[in-house]
Write a protein that holds these residues in place. Structure first.
Motif, PDB file in Angstrom:
ATOM      1  N   LYS A 112       0.837  -1.208   0.000  1.00 23.52           N
ATOM      2  CA  LYS A 112       0.000   0.000   0.000  1.00 23.52           C
ATOM      3  C   LYS A 112       0.872   1.258   0.000  1.00 23.52           C
ATOM      4  O   LYS A 112       0.533   2.261  -0.648  1.00 23.52           O
ATOM      5  CB  LYS A 112      -0.932  -0.002   1.205  1.00 23.52           C
ATOM      6  CG  LYS A 112      -1.958  -1.145   1.178  1.00 23.52           C
ATOM      7  CD  LYS A 112      -2.877  -1.089   2.388  1.00 23.52           C
ATOM      8  CE  LYS A 112      -3.899  -2.227   2.360  1.00 23.52           C
ATOM      9  NZ  LYS A 112      -4.815  -2.191   3.527  1.00 23.52           N
ATOM     10  N   VAL A 113       1.978   1.193   0.729  1.00 22.64           N
ATOM     11  CA  VAL A 113       2.922   2.323   0.761  1.00 22.64           C
ATOM     12  C   VAL A 113       3.531   2.522  -0.629  1.00 22.64           C
ATOM     13  O   VAL A 113       3.582   3.645  -1.153  1.00 22.64           O
ATOM     14  CB  VAL A 113       4.031   2.076   1.803  1.00 22.64           C
ATOM     15  CG1 VAL A 113       5.037   3.227   1.794  1.00 22.64           C
ATOM     16  CG2 VAL A 113       3.433   1.879   3.187  1.00 22.64           C
ATOM     17  N   ILE A 114       3.984   1.402  -1.205  1.00 23.35           N
ATOM     18  CA  ILE A 114       4.651   1.474  -2.506  1.00 23.35           C
ATOM     19  C   ILE A 114       3.683   1.972  -3.575  1.00 23.35           C
ATOM     20  O   ILE A 114       4.033   2.799  -4.425  1.00 23.35           O
ATOM     21  CB  ILE A 114       5.214   0.094  -2.885  1.00 23.35           C
ATOM     22  CG1 ILE A 114       6.173  -0.419  -1.789  1.00 23.35           C
ATOM     23  CG2 ILE A 114       5.921   0.160  -4.227  1.00 23.35           C
ATOM     24  CD1 ILE A 114       7.268   0.537  -1.427  1.00 23.35           C
ATOM     25  N   ASP A 115       2.465   1.461  -3.529  1.00 23.36           N
ATOM     26  CA  ASP A 115       1.468   1.852  -4.516  1.00 23.36           C
ATOM     27  C   ASP A 115       1.189   3.356  -4.441  1.00 23.36           C
ATOM     28  O   ASP A 115       1.041   4.030  -5.477  1.00 23.36           O
ATOM     29  CB  ASP A 115       0.180   1.069  -4.279  1.00 23.36           C
ATOM     30  CG  ASP A 115      -0.773   1.141  -5.450  1.00 23.36           C
ATOM     31  OD1 ASP A 115      -0.314   0.995  -6.595  1.00 23.36           O
ATOM     32  OD2 ASP A 115      -1.979   1.336  -5.223  1.00 23.36           O
ATOM     33  N   SER A 116       1.153   3.886  -3.231  1.00 18.46           N
ATOM     34  CA  SER A 116       0.893   5.316  -3.048  1.00 18.46           C
ATOM     35  C   SER A 116       2.062   6.169  -3.534  1.00 18.46           C
ATOM     36  O   SER A 116       1.864   7.210  -4.162  1.00 18.46           O
ATOM     37  CB  SER A 116       0.610   5.600  -1.570  1.00 18.46           C
ATOM     38  OG  SER A 116       0.462   6.980  -1.336  1.00 18.46           O
ATOM     39  N   LEU A 117       3.297   5.725  -3.246  1.00 23.83           N
ATOM     40  CA  LEU A 117       4.475   6.496  -3.636  1.00 23.83           C
ATOM     41  C   LEU A 117       4.735   6.425  -5.142  1.00 23.83           C
ATOM     42  O   LEU A 117       5.242   7.375  -5.740  1.00 23.83           O
ATOM     43  CB  LEU A 117       5.705   5.986  -2.885  1.00 23.83           C
ATOM     44  CG  LEU A 117       5.731   6.215  -1.374  1.00 23.83           C
ATOM     45  CD1 LEU A 117       6.920   5.501  -0.753  1.00 23.83           C
ATOM     46  CD2 LEU A 117       5.780   7.706  -1.055  1.00 23.83           C
ATOM     47  N   PHE A 118       4.385   5.301  -5.721  1.00 23.87           N
ATOM     48  CA  PHE A 118       4.723   5.075  -7.129  1.00 23.87           C
ATOM     49  C   PHE A 118       4.075   6.107  -8.059  1.00 23.87           C
ATOM     50  O   PHE A 118       4.626   6.445  -9.111  1.00 23.87           O
ATOM     51  CB  PHE A 118       4.304   3.653  -7.530  1.00 23.87           C
ATOM     52  CG  PHE A 118       4.629   3.310  -8.954  1.00 23.87           C
ATOM     53  CD1 PHE A 118       5.941   2.999  -9.321  1.00 23.87           C
ATOM     54  CD2 PHE A 118       3.647   3.293  -9.924  1.00 23.87           C
ATOM     55  CE1 PHE A 118       6.250   2.690 -10.640  1.00 23.87           C
ATOM     56  CE2 PHE A 118       3.945   2.978 -11.245  1.00 23.87           C
ATOM     57  CZ  PHE A 118       5.252   2.677 -11.599  1.00 23.87           C
ATOM     58  N   VAL A 119       2.900   6.597  -7.681  1.00 21.67           N
ATOM     59  CA  VAL A 119       2.184   7.537  -8.558  1.00 21.67           C
ATOM     60  C   VAL A 119       2.827   8.922  -8.568  1.00 21.67           C
ATOM     61  O   VAL A 119       2.499   9.750  -9.419  1.00 21.67           O
ATOM     62  CB  VAL A 119       0.696   7.650  -8.146  1.00 21.67           C
ATOM     63  CG1 VAL A 119       0.020   6.300  -8.250  1.00 21.67           C
ATOM     64  CG2 VAL A 119       0.555   8.217  -6.731  1.00 21.67           C
ATOM     65  N   LEU A 120       3.754   9.163  -7.628  1.00 17.21           N
ATOM     66  CA  LEU A 120       4.405  10.469  -7.574  1.00 17.21           C
ATOM     67  C   LEU A 120       5.449  10.567  -8.688  1.00 17.21           C
ATOM     68  O   LEU A 120       6.170   9.612  -8.969  1.00 17.21           O
ATOM     69  CB  LEU A 120       5.067  10.682  -6.211  1.00 17.21           C
ATOM     70  CG  LEU A 120       4.125  10.603  -4.996  1.00 17.21           C
ATOM     71  CD1 LEU A 120       4.918  10.743  -3.713  1.00 17.21           C
ATOM     72  CD2 LEU A 120       3.045  11.680  -5.077  1.00 17.21           C
ATOM     73  N   PRO A 121       5.569  11.724  -9.322  1.00 19.23           N
ATOM     74  CA  PRO A 121       6.465  11.850 -10.478  1.00 19.23           C
ATOM     75  C   PRO A 121       7.948  11.923 -10.120  1.00 19.23           C
ATOM     76  O   PRO A 121       8.801  11.769 -11.000  1.00 19.23           O
ATOM     77  CB  PRO A 121       6.006  13.161 -11.130  1.00 19.23           C
ATOM     78  CG  PRO A 121       5.436  13.957  -9.985  1.00 19.23           C
ATOM     79  CD  PRO A 121       4.791  12.961  -9.066  1.00 19.23           C
ATOM     80  N   ASN A 122       8.255  12.155  -8.836  1.00 23.17           N
ATOM     81  CA  ASN A 122       9.656  12.366  -8.462  1.00 23.17           C
ATOM     82  C   ASN A 122      10.159  11.312  -7.470  1.00 23.17           C
ATOM     83  O   ASN A 122      10.962  11.600  -6.575  1.00 23.17           O
ATOM     84  CB  ASN A 122       9.833  13.769  -7.863  1.00 23.17           C
ATOM     85  CG  ASN A 122       9.030  13.957  -6.584  1.00 23.17           C
ATOM     86  OD1 ASN A 122       7.998  13.322  -6.390  1.00 23.17           O
ATOM     87  ND2 ASN A 122       9.519  14.832  -5.709  1.00 23.17           N
ATOM     88  N   VAL A 123       9.709  10.085  -7.654  1.00 23.60           N
ATOM     89  CA  VAL A 123      10.117   8.998  -6.755  1.00 23.60           C
ATOM     90  C   VAL A 123      10.615   7.810  -7.579  1.00 23.60           C
ATOM     91  O   VAL A 123       9.951   7.378  -8.531  1.00 23.60           O
ATOM     92  CB  VAL A 123       8.947   8.563  -5.848  1.00 23.60           C
ATOM     93  CG1 VAL A 123       9.302   7.289  -5.099  1.00 23.60           C
ATOM     94  CG2 VAL A 123       8.599   9.675  -4.866  1.00 23.60           C
ATOM     95  N   ASP A 124      11.784   7.296  -7.215  1.00 28.94           N
ATOM     96  CA  ASP A 124      12.373   6.106  -7.839  1.00 28.94           C
ATOM     97  C   ASP A 124      12.566   5.078  -6.728  1.00 28.94           C
ATOM     98  O   ASP A 124      13.314   5.323  -5.770  1.00 28.94           O
ATOM     99  CB  ASP A 124      13.709   6.474  -8.494  1.00 28.94           C
ATOM    100  CG  ASP A 124      14.209   5.395  -9.439  1.00 28.94           C
ATOM    101  OD1 ASP A 124      13.447   4.450  -9.727  1.00 28.94           O
ATOM    102  OD2 ASP A 124      15.372   5.496  -9.885  1.00 28.94           O
ATOM    103  N   ILE A 125      11.902   3.904  -6.838  1.00 29.29           N
ATOM    104  CA  ILE A 125      11.792   2.975  -5.720  1.00 29.29           C
ATOM    105  C   ILE A 125      12.597   1.697  -5.972  1.00 29.29           C
ATOM    106  O   ILE A 125      12.508   1.096  -7.049  1.00 29.29           O
ATOM    107  CB  ILE A 125      10.310   2.604  -5.469  1.00 29.29           C
ATOM    108  CG1 ILE A 125       9.488   3.869  -5.198  1.00 29.29           C
ATOM    109  CG2 ILE A 125      10.194   1.621  -4.308  1.00 29.29           C
ATOM    110  CD1 ILE A 125       7.993   3.613  -5.137  1.00 29.29           C
TER     111      ILE A 125
END
Length: 417
Positions: A112-125
């Motif tokens: 759920k954390v990853i899914d939320s962060l992934f939509v941000l344009p300035n995040v590389d996970i």
């Protein structure tokens, strides 16, 4: 606000894993989640840390967030709500943020954390995990089309040689002796720190095995019968290269007075594979071009574990070599199956980039009868794809009716099929 920009401690054994690091570098800033999987102590954390070091050469410290969830100071972040809010609070606006999360499977509902962060344009996970639950069907569905997996194995024979020569520069051991050390003690990277200390190696592998069985399997899968689980581990190790099934293993145990059920055995085997202690290989009907649903083989992640569990009396050199070849093929990215043609078996059907390689593995084929036996299934395949016989016979490449015979140590040192 919690300071989560921890500087990772680097490890000298990362010197020998630059290929993995460069593969991560090639995915940098690509809008997919990079998932690093593999068994415990196979080197995932070291590779992630080394990639972090590469990042620090070109981006500011504030842009990198590195977290290891096995560290006590990160315990409060095991709550996914806390983790999410903390990560969001530490993101740098108008800059790319590199989030590296080590052993993320320890965070319940981490997807759920990853899914939320992934939509941000300035995040590389970037994520690592020590069991296949990291990419369970539910999570894989959630992340579908949005992740790439980099699977890490313990040292290859080439990596082992490089590490050994750095740690023991005065050693002038020949290739065959180094191979014997490799298959006896294994390739878990940390062992290089204690490599000429047999007793310490035994304690290290014992601790590693206990951690995988007790922490990764028993707790997660709620398997309470430790003795049965260990019997299954030993049985699979002792029968490397043999076709097995839960029922076959169950029947063997029952005949020796140990009552169990095929479903129980299957649960244990699945758990062992999910923890990357073993890899299951399905059969492939070469003529029918279909994957078969009955009987499979199980290969161990490392031969040091086999030696620790079984001892020298189970030193089946042919099946050990087969296991080593399997791991090398897996490292090289082949899709692997056990081949079935009529009533014969081909050790590996290795597929990559649309091409098939049919591979037999044998310690030696100097005996004419053995050579004939090993060639027969390969000669029965009538297509035009490559057919290879890998042996420990130290000789130049030769051909038998179009079948290439390759010296195993040349193959393990990088020779192409």
């Amino acid at each position: 606000m919690l300071d989560i920009r921890q500087t990772p401690v680097y490890n000298e054994n990362s010197l020998f894993r630059s290929d993995y690091v460069q593969r991560l570098v090639s995915w940098k800033n690509q809008h997919v989640i990079k998932v690093i999987t593999g068994s415990r102590r196979s080197g995932k954390s070291v590779i992630l840390k080394d990639f972090c070091k590469e990042l620090s050469k070109t981006v500011d410290y504030e842009q990198i967030i590195f977290l290891n969830f096995e560290m006590l100071e990160n315990e409060e972040l095991l709550d996914y709500h806390v983790l999410h809010s903390t990560l969001k609070a530490n993101l740098q606006p108008d800059k790319m943020n590199y989030i590296l999360l080590d052993e993320i499977q320890l965070v319940e509902n981490f997807e759920k954390v990853i899914d939320s962060l992934f939509v941000l344009p300035n995040v590389d996970i970037y994520l690592t995990g020590s069991n296949a639950n990291l990419l369970s069907s539910e999570i894989a569905t959630l992340l579908s089309g949005r992740y790439v997996e980099l699977h890490i194995l313990p040292f290859s024979f080439r990596e082992f040689q490089s590490a050994y020569k750095i740690h023991f520069p005065d050693s002038n051991l020949d290739l065959a002796t180094l191979y014997t050390k490799f298959v006896t003690f294994g390739g878990f990277p940390y062992l290089m720190n204690i490599y000429e200390q047999s007793e310490n190696i035994r304690h290290y592998i014992s601790g590693l095995y206990s951690t995988i069985v007790l922490k990764d399997i028993q707790q997660r899968k709620k398997i309470t019968d430790t003795i049965l689980l260990e019997k299954i581990v030993k049985f699979a190790l002792a029968h490397t290269g043999n076709l097995l099934s839960p029922k076959k293993i169950c029947d063997t145990f029952i005949s020796s007075g140990r009552k169990t059920a095929p479903l129980t055995v299957e649960t244990c085997l699945v758990a062992l594979c999910e923890s990357f202690l073993f890899y299951k290989l399905n059969r492939y009907d070469v003529k029918g071009k279909e994957i078969l649903k009955t009987l499979e083989k199980y290969y161990a992640v490392d031969m040091g574990l086999r030696f620790f569990m079984l001892g020298a009396k189970w030193a089946d050199e042919g099946h050990i070599l087969e296991n080593i070849v399997f791991l090398e093929l897996k490292r090289r990215g082949y899709e692997l199956y056990v081949g079935k043609i009529d009533d014969m078996e081909i050790d590996f059907v290795a597929i990559k980039d649309g091409r098939i390689n049919y591979i037999q593995v044998s310690m030696t084929v100097r005996d004419e009868q053995t050579l004939t036996r090993e060639l027969k299934p390969l000669l029965s395949v009538k297509d035009n794809f490559s057919k290879i016989l890998i042996t420990m016979d130290n000789a130049p490449v030769i051909y038998h009716d179009g079948i290439k015979q390759l010296f195993a140590l040349d193959f393990l040192n990088g020779a192409e099929l």
